[in-house]
Enzyme design. Structure first.
Site, PDB file in Angstrom:
ATOM      1  CE  LYS A   1      -3.994   1.993   2.627  1.00 10.60           C
ATOM      2  NZ  LYS A   1      -4.745   1.769   3.816  1.00 10.60           N
TER       3      LYS A   1
ATOM      4  CB  SER B   1      -7.899   3.965   2.903  1.00 11.85           C
ATOM      5  OG  SER B   1      -7.025   3.244   3.850  1.00 11.85           O
TER       6      SER B   1
ATOM      7  CB  SER C   1      -8.043   1.052   5.698  1.00 17.01           C
ATOM      8  OG  SER C   1      -8.765   2.250   5.793  1.00 17.01           O
TER       9      SER C   1
END
Lengths: 509, 505
Positions: A80, A155, A179
């Site tokens: 990420k 997210s 997330s």
């Protein structure tokens, strides 16, 4: 070799160990898959073919030299874009960091490099991890591989979609309010938020430091556990990291996969269901409970009365910390610098113009909220009271652990919604995390595993929560559920995902 | 604008109340929250890392040694040491803060509720209450280029050196200091001087005010004077000014003096004192307003989520208590009495930073008076000329002791001894080496001296006759001639004795 990308990480590890496949082959297969489908999915902000292949080559060489390698060595992974990668652009999905090249590696990234997992690329995310749909990325949304018109969650939608689209077998995510778990739920993948402090946060660009936790993203429970074990452990650079070994999560996953959950006490959180929860989601959730009951788990219902205050408390604590954590993006040392259109060019005006141009609306909303909540005269009413609610929620969990070993709920109240559907309604968007937020406030671990498709044909996630440090429970229960459900489905849930449009003929297709 | 009142008139009409905040930079090897070197004077931005540069994702880790220093300082200030102490973020935007917040302590400082006894020139001792001492990180150093004031307003651009960013600081905050009246300026100075002496004795700071390793912010307010102390204590405090970064003991005293006069001038004409930050100007010996507190930042303090609370065990605190040095005031009194110095002599030694040097010289066998003579005379002058601290001179207590011992054994005169030390200071080696290299040993050869005396008496028979006739003061001319003949390497007193012996025989 066909089908390489559809293997599990554990299977890839076995092939690597047995010399059936090289890391270079595996990495190249995934790079080809990314090339083929990421134009449609947009899971990656940046791919790193050269870096990944060089790392793969080094992993193969180390294996050939007879080095003692960790289990996952040579298995490629996606990271990420909220984690600092030395020498490689790290944007956090924000325009303000469009040009930032970190001078250092996050501790978890260093662990990946040391364990020789080639990093395929950096995945898309809501800006600074603020959002539940990945639509708040400054670089365009990620699309859900199950339905490209829908959100992949957020997210960490990029990491979840990359794994769901077979662009990577493993990914790293970060979970501040859900997330990792909510994207796992809506993409039919697995994701865990470890106990707060079990994985180092050093190098994780902070949103809310007291809530953030790095965690594993994969397609099944065992792979998730293997990655969890690899990235966990004490880090002297993170004072909040626990000074104790990671619990035996992989063993627990195997124990669960073998069907052993007999006698485990499973509590349904009464407050995490009912109004606001899609009927199809609740149906799959209750069917999964029956699976656990059949395996010998004891199911009961538990009340956590303070959970109804969790969302409002979270939306005071998180923005308060975020407003401070995001202050450093001031154009003085790194990131973009924007001069004001008019008026004098001063430190203040440059800071203001840069933040105005560099931050998106959701980031600004939270910075303003947090600044307000911490202001003199408002602190006690907002931040102070939110901390009290946090204590109440922790107490609810403590009380629950007297009666049950794990708590369960749907991971998210709905299946993936349409892109754009909730973009103009922040409160509706925030509700996507209503079931995941309480565990962040309490610092306890959580796992989302797929439990079937709702009538709309989209995946549903089953959330398991455990006491702090008892991460192993998550994998035992999750493993047991996965084994039975995959039997019922005749294979992994992702086998039922529609084929993605392919841009070019990849080697693996 | 009202004119400042004279100090005496101001004190007659108003009662000053002070509060002093002193920042002490700790001399730990590394910074407060990272492993960068904590050293003054390195090239700009050479001692930085992701943590002290506040790079995204980097996290602070507490320097254990800095906590130890803060606890030892607290104990020396008679403070309670917190069992549970937390860090907090102080949020404000400024380029010298790499994270745009400073990690400090707010609600639970490491040390609280203590005092420091401060002695004034007249011998009275004031007990200054300590509210708290807390740990924090220093900001980076801004240098504003261009503009008239050296401040950020009006500057063309600003250079930032993050080497200083993250330096461990302890901020010591007094309780309100009341009742000092006309002695307030002296007390403020004496308090900071005593604090400086304390941190030096503890060995926790370089304590160089000129390099900013000790900085004082002085708060002052006035209230109408009441007839009795009891009535005075009941009068509420007035609005205060806070003068920032006063960087010498002299300036602290002058700042308080100036602010008393300035505020009294305002109040006497019915104007109000504005609660504000002010700056001290060395050149004009006055203060001017900085930003006013009304428009000041709201720092939005909240607990630092990246750090765990500091919970020093009682056993550790007690073991640190056992490492405390003799309090400087007590040690000073003891040494003064052991050495037989007057208050003035001792004060000079303290101000010159010579106490430890004298003590070491005495320990090496020199008399206290002898040690004092050199360290506060010749050597203090040299240090002053070179613009360095006495202790930084390339001469040791042992060197001084060796020279003194050569004087008392008659091998050197005072004058020769000065030349020896000059050689030592010039890097020519030990006193013995300088004596032999420069051929400075006294002429004590009896026969050689007698022949020189005889030659001088023969050359000036009239003077010899005067001396014989009882005019002993005329002897100077003969002594001078002998000294000249021996190139100054004779002991003048010994020469005098020999001349008188010669003439009376």
């Amino acid at each position: 070799m066909t089908g390489l990308t559809r293997l599990s990480a554990a299977e890839m590890a076995t092939l690597l160990r047995d010399g059936e496949v090289s890391s270079v082959e595996l990495t190249q297969a995934h790079l080809n898959r990314i090339e083929a489908v990421d134009g449609a999915v947009h899971a990656f902000l940046q791919t790193l073919p050269k870096v990944a292949l060089a790392e793969a080559k080094a992993a193969d060489a180390a294996r050939a030299a007879g080095e003692d390698l960790p289990e996952l060595a040579g298995v490629p992974i996606a990271v990420k874009d909220v984690l600092a990668t030395k020498g490689l652009k790290t944007t956090c999905g924000s325009k303000i960091l469009a040009n930032w090249i970190p001078a250092y590696d996050a501790t978890v990234v260093r662990k990946l490099r040391e364990a020789r997992l080639p990093v395929l690329g950096k995945t898309n995310m809501d800006e600074f991890a603020m959002g539940s749909s990945t639509e708040h990325s400054a670089y365009g949304p990620t699309h859900n591989p199950w339905d490209l018109e829908r959100i992949p969650g957020g997210s960490g939608g990029g990491s979840a979609a990359a794994v769901a689209a077979f662009e990577a077998p493993l990914a790293l995510g970060s979970d501040t309010g859900g997330s990792i778990r909510q994207p796992a739920a809506v993409t039919g993948t697995v994701g865990a938020k470890p106990t707060y402090g079990q994985v180092s946060r050093y190098g994780l660009v902070a949103m809310a430091s007291s809530l953030d936790q790095v965690g594993p993203v994969a397609r099944n429970v065992l792979d998730t556990a293997l990655l969890h074990a690899l990235i966990g452990g004490h880090d002297p650079k993170d004072m909040t990291s626990l000074n104790e070994p990671v619990p035996p999560v992989a063993d627990a996953a195997r124990q669960g996969l073998a069907g052993d959950v007999k006698g485990m006490r499973v509590g349904i959180v009464q407050e995490l269901g009912g109004r606001g929860y899609q009927p199809g989601v609740e149906d799959r959730f209750h069917e999964a409970l029956e699976v656990l009951r059949h395996l010998g788990a004891e199911i009961e219902t538990v009340s956590c009365p303070s959970f109804r205050f969790a969302l409002p408390a979270y939306y005071l604590i998180m923005p308060s910390e975020a407003s401070s954590n995001l202050a450093r993006f001031d154009a003085m040392r790194y990131g973009i610098r924007v001069e004001p259109d008019a008026g004098p060019v001063t430190v203040e005006s440059v800071m203001g113009a840069t933040r105005e141009a560099g931050f998106g609306p959701e980031v600004k909303r939270r910075v303003i909220l947090g600044t307000y909540a911490l202001s003199a005269g408002y602190y006690d009413a907002y931040y102070g009271n939110a901390l009290k609610v946090r204590t109440l929620i922790q107490r609810d969990f403590e009380n629950a652990w007297e009666d049950v070993d794990v708590l369960v709920s749907p991971t998210s109240p709905t299946t993936a919604f349409k892109l754009g559907e909730k973009l103009d309604d922040p409160l509706a968007m925030y509700l996507a995390d209503v079931a995941t937020i309480p565990s962040n406030l309490a610092g306890i671990p959580g796992l989302s595993v797929p439990c079937g498709l709702a009538p709309d044909g989209l995946p549903v996630g089953f959330q398991i929560l455990a006491p702090a440090r008892a991460d192993a429970f998550l994998y035992r229960v999750g493993g047991a559920l996965e084994a039975v459900l995959e039997d019922q489905w005749g294979g992994p849930l992702l086998d039922r995902a529609p084929a993605l449009p392919v841009a070019t003929e990849g080697a693996d297709q | 604008m009202s004119e400042p009142l004279s100090f005496d008139e101001a004190i007659e009409r108003f009662d000053p109340v002070m509060g002093i905040e002193v920042h002490v930079e700790l001399n730990t090897k590394t910074k407060m929250f990272c492993s960068c070197a904590n050293r003054f004077g390195a090239p700009a931005n050479s001692q930085v890392c992701p943590v002290c540069l506040g790079l995204p994702g980097a996290m602070p880790a507490v320097n254990h040694k800095a906590v130890e220093s803060a606890i030892r300082l607290g104990l020396a200030l008679n403070c309670a040491v917190a069992e549970h102490s937390t860090f907090a973020r102080k949020n404000y935007f400024y380029p010298d803060l790499s994270k745009d917040y400073q990690i400090s302590q707010y609600e639970d400082p490491i040390d609280f509720d203590g005092y420091l006894d401060v002695e004034l020139a007249d011998g009275t001792v004031w007990r200054v209450g300590i509210e708290r001492a807390h740990m924090e990180e220093d900001a980076a150093k801004n240098t504003h280029i261009g503009g008239a004031t050296g401040r950020i307003q009006g500057a063309d651009y600003t250079l930032v050196d993050y080497n200083r960013g993250g330096t461990p600081l302890v901020e010591i905050v007094t309780k309100p200091i009341e009742g000092a009246g006309s002695k307030a300026p002296e007390l403020a100075r004496a308090y900071v001087a005593a604090l400086r002496e304390l941190v030096i004795a503890l060995g926790i700071s370089d304590a160089r005010m000129e390099q900013g390793s000790i900085r004082a912010d002085v708060n002052l307010s006035l209230r109408p004077r009441a007839a009795t102390a009891a009535e005075q204590a009941a009068v509420p405090f007035g609005k205060r000014s806070e003068t920032k970064n006063v960087n010498s003991l002299r300036s602290i005293e002058k700042t308080i003096r100036y602010e008393i006069s300035r505020q009294a001038g305002l109040l006497a004409t019915g104007e109000l004192v504005v609660q504000e930050t002010r700056h001290w100007h060395e050149d004009s010996e006055s203060t001017s307003p900085g930003r006013s507190k009304e428009e000041a930042d709201d720092y939005r303090y909240f607990p630092e989520p990246d750090l765990l609370p500091i919970e020093p065990s009682r056993a550790w605190v007690e073991s640190l208590r056992r490492t405390l040095p003799e309090p400087p005031a007590v040690r000073r009194a003891r040494l003064r009495s052991e050495w037989g110095f007057t208050e003035l002599e001792m004060g000079d030694a303290v101000n010159a930073g010579a106490v430890d040097l004298i003590a070491a010289t005495v320990a090496a066998g020199t008399s206290p008076a002898g040690a004092r003579k050199w360290w506060l005379g010749e050597l203090a002058r040299t240090a002053n000329e070179r613009g360095v601290d006495l202790a930084a001179l390339p001469v040791s207590a042992e060197d001084v002791a060796a020279v003194e011992s050569m004087i008392s054994s008659g091998r050197l005169t005072d004058k020769l001894a000065r030349q020896v030390l000059e050689g030592v200071l010039a890097g020519e080696g030990s006193p013995a080496a300088v004596v032999s290299a420069r051929g400075l040993e006294i002429v004590s050869d009896h026969a050689a001296l007698l022949s020189a005396i005889d030659a001088a008496l023969a050359a000036q028979p009239d003077i010899a006759a005067k001396i014989r006739g009882g005019k002993v003061q005329a002897i100077g001319a003969i002594v001078g001639a002998v000294m000249k003949a021996t190139r100054g390497q004779a002991d003048a007193a010994r020469v005098r004795e020999l001349i008188l012996e010669r003439l009376s025989s």
